[in-house]
Design a protein around this motif. Sequence first.
Motif, PDB file in Angstrom:
ATOM      1  N   ALA B 133       1.143   2.894 -12.993  1.00 32.21           N
ATOM      2  CA  ALA B 133       1.176   1.753 -12.076  1.00 32.21           C
ATOM      3  C   ALA B 133       0.017   0.816 -12.386  1.00 32.21           C
ATOM      4  N   LYS B 134       0.240  -0.451 -12.085  1.00 35.03           N
ATOM      5  CA  LYS B 134      -0.774  -1.456 -12.360  1.00 35.03           C
ATOM      6  C   LYS B 134      -2.001  -1.242 -11.477  1.00 35.03           C
ATOM      7  N   ARG B 135      -3.186  -1.311 -12.075  1.00 37.27           N
ATOM      8  CA  ARG B 135      -4.405  -1.333 -11.263  1.00 37.27           C
ATOM      9  C   ARG B 135      -4.547  -2.725 -10.671  1.00 37.27           C
ATOM     10  N   HIS B 188      -8.912  -1.332  -8.110  1.00 40.37           N
ATOM     11  CA  HIS B 188      -8.466  -0.039  -7.558  1.00 40.37           C
ATOM     12  C   HIS B 188      -7.044   0.276  -7.980  1.00 40.37           C
ATOM     13  N   GLY B 189      -6.784   1.564  -8.164  1.00 38.65           N
ATOM     14  CA  GLY B 189      -5.440   2.015  -8.474  1.00 38.65           C
ATOM     15  C   GLY B 189      -4.705   2.390  -7.193  1.00 38.65           C
ATOM     16  N   GLY B 190      -5.446   2.934  -6.223  1.00 33.41           N
ATOM     17  CA  GLY B 190      -4.848   3.389  -4.973  1.00 33.41           C
ATOM     18  C   GLY B 190      -4.386   2.242  -4.088  1.00 33.41           C
ATOM     19  N   ARG B 191      -3.393   2.519  -3.253  1.00 28.85           N
ATOM     20  CA  ARG B 191      -2.907   1.555  -2.260  1.00 28.85           C
ATOM     21  C   ARG B 191      -3.120   2.171  -0.880  1.00 28.85           C
ATOM     22  N   THR B 192      -3.575   1.328   0.052  1.00 27.99           N
ATOM     23  CA  THR B 192      -3.884   1.823   1.389  1.00 27.99           C
ATOM     24  C   THR B 192      -2.954   1.189   2.420  1.00 27.99           C
ATOM     25  N   TYR B 193      -2.477   2.004   3.354  1.00 23.17           N
ATOM     26  CA  TYR B 193      -1.598   1.519   4.421  1.00 23.17           C
ATOM     27  C   TYR B 193      -2.211   1.905   5.758  1.00 23.17           C
ATOM     28  N   TYR B 208      -5.293  -9.017  -4.045  1.00 20.47           N
ATOM     29  CA  TYR B 208      -4.347  -7.967  -3.640  1.00 20.47           C
ATOM     30  C   TYR B 208      -4.663  -7.346  -2.291  1.00 20.47           C
ATOM     31  N   GLY B 209      -5.929  -6.948  -2.059  1.00 22.03           N
ATOM     32  CA  GLY B 209      -6.265  -6.286  -0.803  1.00 22.03           C
ATOM     33  C   GLY B 209      -5.781  -4.853  -0.770  1.00 22.03           C
ATOM     34  N   ASN B 210      -5.397  -4.374   0.434  1.00 22.43           N
ATOM     35  CA  ASN B 210      -5.105  -2.952   0.621  1.00 22.43           C
ATOM     36  C   ASN B 210      -3.995  -2.417  -0.281  1.00 22.43           C
ATOM     37  N   ASN B 211      -2.949  -3.202  -0.450  1.00 23.15           N
ATOM     38  CA  ASN B 211      -1.812  -2.660  -1.203  1.00 23.15           C
ATOM     39  C   ASN B 211      -1.063  -3.720  -1.995  1.00 23.15           C
ATOM     40  N   GLY B 212      -1.487  -4.957  -1.913  1.00 19.88           N
ATOM     41  CA  GLY B 212      -0.804  -6.022  -2.634  1.00 19.88           C
ATOM     42  C   GLY B 212       0.505  -6.432  -1.985  1.00 19.88           C
TER      43      GLY B 212
END
Lengths: 463, 282
Positions: B133-135, B188-193, B208-212
């Motif tokens: 996945a895209k960073r 960051h590679g991770g996504r936050t919700y 992008y922020g938390n998750n794009g």
Amino acid sequence: MINFPLIFFGKVLSALSKQANIGHGSTWPGHIALRVNKSIINELIEKNNIKIILIAGTNGKTTTSKMLKSILEKAGFRVLHNASGANLLNGIASALLLHASTTGKLPYDYAIFEIDENIFPVVVKHLIPAYVMLMNIFRDQLDRYGEVRSIADKWKSAMETLPRSTKFILNADDPMIAWLGSGAKNDISYFGVADSQKKEMEHAADTIYCPNCNTKLTFTSVVFSHLGVWECSKCFLKRPKPTIQSYSFYPLPGSYNRYNVHAAVLTARMIGVNEASIKLGLEGFEPAFGRYETITYRDKKIKILLSKNPTGFNASLRAVQEEKAKYILFALNDQIADGTDVSWIWDVDFEEFLPGFTEVFVSGNRAFDMGLRLKYAIEQMTRLDSAERANGIHSASHSTLRDEPSGSDSKSSESPKWQIEESVNKTVSAAIEMLPKNETLYILPTYTAMLEVRKILTGKHIL
Amino acid sequence: MKDLSITVGWLYPDLMSTYGDRGNIICIKKRCSWRTIDLRVEPITAETTIKKLEAIDILFGGGAQDMEQEIVMNDLRGKKSTIIRKQIEKNMPALFVCGSPQLMGNYYEPAEGKRIEGLGIFDMISKHPGKNAKRLIGNIIAEVQWENLTDRHPEPRFNRGNRSEGSNQIDSSPLAQNDSLIVGFENHGGRTYLGTNVKPFAKVVKGYGNNGEDETEGVVYKNAIGSYFHGPLLPKNPHIADWIIQSALSQKYQEDIPLTPLDDTLEWRAHRFIANRMGVEL
């Protein structure tokens, strides 16, 4: 089987690209040749019996390569040297094609290739090096190279694919590099730097936990960053005994250049170069572009020290401090080749070095970020007098409260004067203009800023 | 005026300081020292006593590389996390940047390997969508949602730069209308919700922020802020730095202590550079 038409074709392409002034660094002839014959590099190298020396590491690749090249040439060897780059394989193939005769003969005994962190695993799929020199791993452009540990893991896997005939030259003082050698079956020699008096670790140190078991390492002395005399109290991994940790002559100052010299000398000795040639080679060494390069411009003396990551920057600052530098120019760019993220400047220990300077010039397209970093590193900065403003140079205001408590007055007299201007051209001109005759201007640029500075001072592009 | 002093606890400085994170500590320290507020930095390490941890007024955490993250979490779970949670419930200001907010959430699912349980300070989850996945990398600009910060001052008091400075009109821009923006860099590679019990720190303007996906950037719970901005968030965003200092003073002394304005011309100049670069006119 060497493909003669392919070599001929490649040479024509190289010649054409040179003619068309696409540039010396053009890699597309190699790209095309590799597409046609994947093993062209290996075939050319084997046919000519060229020994390959690979050199990897965050800092010191270029300077060490040039030192080793100078030594080997003094010993009568013919040496091909290729600088690092994202298209390294294409670059190597292009360089080989350019220098090969149409029958595939190459006039070289050794080839030294600098390789970027991520390229090492790729390169060893295409060629078998006789020697691999691993200098160090520090944090550098996380957006491009990734984390220190993941680089080391990739290197370890790559090392395991190499035959026993490949010899390794490793830095004993860098725990991560020494760890790479700990399990290898190959012939390994270590270099280091003799015990330093320093015990304090810089902030920009990366490998301070054992690469083998995650326990905090014990350092009995530190040269810089996380390089020093170290051991793990749990798994007993420790600094291997270096074959070399001092030498009689250093062409460049700074403790980081001691590592570079030791690595070059050790490799030369392993190749069998005699001591006289090693010494002569180092004496005849000329620094690479922007790596402690001295330039005289309009009768003024300028030294350029490429400074592109926290450890390299600290090392540069320490080197100029040892020379009692007074006039300093920082140039911070954020092009792809510099790293687009300039956060790392907050890991540089400016606090320790700034008070010694009298004039500080800040430039580059991220001049305001650098200026801000410096503002937070010093008690008070005073702007240069208004004459410079008339020349179009902005001076930043006093960075501290105007009603600052008394008692800081004595400090302000020791603090440098500063100015900030994004244009490297304007800043370099202004700094040289005001530089007294017998002083030296020290320029610490990032990579693309270094190219700009050199263009101004020498009138030539180097790329 | 009485002598003011505050203590900032810095989580594992040698393990969680990936890329210029200490710029935040340097920034807070300097902005206090210019105002003659005594700021002490207390490194929180495996050796830190409970008593020392209880005495801090601000908590700061930076990013950690994978190997270091494991060491940190092993030490943090248990007693230390109980105290930190208690302090945050009592409105202690905190700032977590880069990868550290992930560790303060409910859990983090890395690209490979096991789910890492977080401290549960922020009601949110983070996951890495896989190695290929895209960073999410680049400069970022976002608008702070001040109303989500629970401090008693809905609008922070800060100085927007000295407008009268010099002839080159460095700060004649209409910055005043845009003083809710924050600028920085994310990687960051991770996504936050975010869950329901927390609010976003800011709304993404560019980046992008938390998750794009949902335009949220970071997280707020009580006076604790988490942000995907990495490295030196505070130096180019002095309004956030001052909000943290002011919140810490109010909590500690239980009274409103106004901050002496500073000349932030250079701060806003660097701030504006990123905004302009990203096509946001200030």
